[in-house]
Design a protein around this motif. Structure first.
Motif, PDB file in Angstrom:
ATOM      1  N   LYS A 107     -13.146   1.037  26.563  1.00  0.00           N
ATOM      2  CA  LYS A 107     -13.572   0.304  27.766  1.00  0.00           C
ATOM      3  C   LYS A 107     -12.578   0.478  28.908  1.00  0.00           C
ATOM      4  CE  LYS A 107     -17.051  -2.807  26.156  1.00  0.00           C
ATOM      5  NZ  LYS A 107     -17.092  -3.397  24.811  1.00  0.00           N
ATOM      6  N   GLU A 108     -11.269   0.575  28.555  1.00  0.00           N
ATOM      7  CA  GLU A 108     -10.254   0.705  29.611  1.00  0.00           C
ATOM      8  C   GLU A 108     -10.187   2.129  30.159  1.00  0.00           C
ATOM      9  OE1 GLU A 108      -8.060  -0.359  26.240  1.00  0.00           O
ATOM     10  OE2 GLU A 108     -10.057  -1.244  26.402  1.00  0.00           O
ATOM     11  N   PRO A 110     -12.652   5.024  30.188  1.00  0.00           N
ATOM     12  CA  PRO A 110     -13.912   5.724  29.901  1.00  0.00           C
ATOM     13  C   PRO A 110     -13.829   7.236  30.122  1.00  0.00           C
ATOM     14  CG  PRO A 110     -14.096   4.389  31.887  1.00  0.00           C
ATOM     15  CD  PRO A 110     -12.798   4.024  31.260  1.00  0.00           C
TER      16      PRO A 110
ATOM     17  N   SER B  26     -21.038   1.691  24.262  1.00  0.00           N
ATOM     18  CA  SER B  26     -19.890   0.961  24.811  1.00  0.00           C
ATOM     19  C   SER B  26     -20.326   0.020  25.923  1.00  0.00           C
ATOM     20  CB  SER B  26     -18.848   1.949  25.311  1.00  0.00           C
ATOM     21  OG  SER B  26     -19.392   2.779  26.299  1.00  0.00           O
ATOM     22  N   ARG B  27     -21.566   0.201  26.417  1.00  0.00           N
ATOM     23  CA  ARG B  27     -22.052  -0.689  27.471  1.00  0.00           C
ATOM     24  C   ARG B  27     -22.851  -1.869  26.914  1.00  0.00           C
ATOM     25  NH1 ARG B  27     -21.773   2.914  32.160  1.00  0.00           N
ATOM     26  NH2 ARG B  27     -20.945   4.771  31.169  1.00  0.00           N
TER      27      ARG B  27
END
Lengths: 243, 102
Positions: A107-108, A110, B26-27
Motif C-alpha cells: 500500500k505504501e 505501489p 490491494s484496493r
C-alpha cells in the motif's frame, strides 16, 4: 529538506532488510542451482542458442513451465500452443499472488508492484506464505532477486558446463526441484493437521487427475489446488473462527 | 526467431497472472471466507506440485525418485534445513540409481 532526511533515514533502515532477504534466500538460492543447471542442459540438447536459453530464464522465470516448453518445442508444437499451455500452467501464480497481495506491504509503495510480483515463484511464495519475517518490501526484493540470480546464473552454467557432469548425477538432479518443495512444505505441515490434510488432498487429487488424463497438465494442477483449498476451507469452516 | 516469440509470449502470460492480483486485491477489502481460502492455497499448491511429479522426476526410474522424495520427507521432518534436504535427496537418488545399474 525534510524529505531528504526522511529518505536518508529510510535508506539506513531498509538496506539491511534487503541483505536479510538475500540471506534468507540462501536455501532457495542453493536449491535452484541443480534445477537451473538441468534446465540449461536440456535447453542445449533441445537445440536452443545460449541467448535464447538465457532469455528463457531471465524473462519467464518460471521453472516448471520452462521445462514444459522445452518438451513442446522438441515435439514441434506451435508457438501459440506453447503460450496457452504456459498460461494455464502458470495460472496457479494468480492464486499465489492473490494470497500474497493480502500480506505484502504494497500500500505504501505501489510502484514496486511489478518488481515484487515478477519475483513470485512457487519457492518464494512458499517462503513468504509460511514465514512472518517479510513485512518489508526490501526484504522481499532481496529474497526474490537473489533467487533470480541463482536461477539465471545456474541456467547459463548448465548450458555451458552441464555436459561435464557424469550422466548419473545429471539424472539424479531431476529430484532437486521436488525436494525443494518438500522442504518448504514440511515445516508448515508439522504445525497444523488441517495444513497437512490440505497438502495431501492436493497431491492425491492431482495424482488422480493426471492418471485420468482427461485434461492438460496445466488444468490438472489448477483444479487440484482449487479443490484442496476449497475442501479445507469448507471442513474447517466454523472451527477456526478466530484466525 | 520463432523461439524468441515463444519466450516473449511466455513472459507475458507468466507475468500477468503474477501481477494482476496485486493491482486488484490491494484496493479491496477481502471477505473473511475468501481470506481463509487463500490461506489454504500454499499447502494445496505444494501438495499438488510434489505429487505425482516427484515420482516421475527420473524418467523410467520411479523407484529411485521415490527413494529421493522419501528421504526429503523424512529428513525435513526432523531438521528444517532446505539446502541440506535438497542435497541429501539428490544423494539418495544417486545412490539408488547406482545400485539399480543406471
Amino acid at each position: 529538506m525534510e524529505e531528504n532526511i526522511e529518505q536518508l533515514t529510510e535508506q539506513k533502515e531498509t538496506s539491511p532488510k534487503f541483505r536479510e532477504g538475500v540471506l534468507a534466500s540462501l536455501p532457495i538460492f542453493i536449491g535452484y542451482i541443480p534445477v537451473a543447471i538441468t534446465f540449461g542442459l536440456l535447453a542445449k540438447s533441445t537445440g536452443l542458442t545460449l541467448l535464447e536459453t538465457f532469455l528463457f530464464s531471465a524473462l519467464v522465470f518460471a521453472g516448471a513451465s520452462q521445462f514444459m516448453a522445452l518438451q513442446l518445442i522438441q515435439g514441434g508444437a506451435e508457438p501459440v500452443q506453447i503460450i496457452i499451455a504456459t498460461l494455464i500452467m502458470n495460472f496457479r501464480h494468480f492464486l499465489m499472488s492473490s494470497h500474497l497481495s493480502t500480506i505484502f506491504p504494497i500500500k505504501e509503495k505501489p510502484w514496486l508492484i511489478p518488481f515484487l510480483s515478477f519475483g513470485v515463484t512457487d519457492e518464494s511464495f512458499a517462503y513468504f506464505s509460511t514465514s512472518k519475517h517479510h513485512r518489508s518490501a526490501d526484504f522481499i526484493l532481496g529474497l526474490e532477486y537473489s533467487a533470480y540470480t541463482s536461477w539465471v546464473g545456474g541456467t547459463i552454467i548448465g548450458y555451458l558446463f552441464g555436459n561435464i557432469l557424469p550422466p548419473i548425477l545429471q539424472a539424479s538432479m531431476g529430484i532437486a526441484l521436488y525436494a525443494l518443495f518438500v522442504a518448504l512444505l514440511i515445516p508448515e505441515a508439522k504445525k497444523s493437521l488441517s495444513i497437512t490434510l490440505t497438502a495431501i488432498i492436493g497431491g492425491v487429487t492431482h495424482s488422480f487427475l493426471s492418471w485420468l488424463g482427461i485434461f492438460s497438465s496445466g488444468w490438472n494442477i489448477i483444479m487440484a489446488i482449487l479443490i484442496a483449498a476449497s475442501v479445507s476451507t469448507w471442513i474447517t469452516g466454523e472451527k477456526e473462527e478466530n484466525e | 526467431m520463432n523461439n524468441i516469440n515463444i519466450i516473449i509470449g511466455m513472459m507475458l502470460v507468466t507475468f500477468i497472472p503474477r501481477c494482476l492480483p496485486f493491482l486488484a486485491f490491494s484496493r479491496l477489502n477481502i471477505p473473511r471466507p475468501l481470506k481463509k481460502f487463500l490461506r489454504y492455497i500454499p499447502p494445496a499448491a505444494l501438495g499438488a506440485l510434489i505429487f505425482p511429479g516427484a515420482i516421475t522426476a527420473i524418467p523410467s526410474y520411479p523407484f529411485a525418485a521415490t527413494v529421493g522424495i522419501a528421504t526429503a520427507l523424512a529428513f525435513s521432518w526432523f531438521r528444517e534445513e532446505i539446502s541440506l534436504t535438497v542435497l541429501l535427496s539428490v544423494i539418495a537418488t544417486l545412490t539408488s540409481l547406482y545400485f539399480l545399474g543406471y
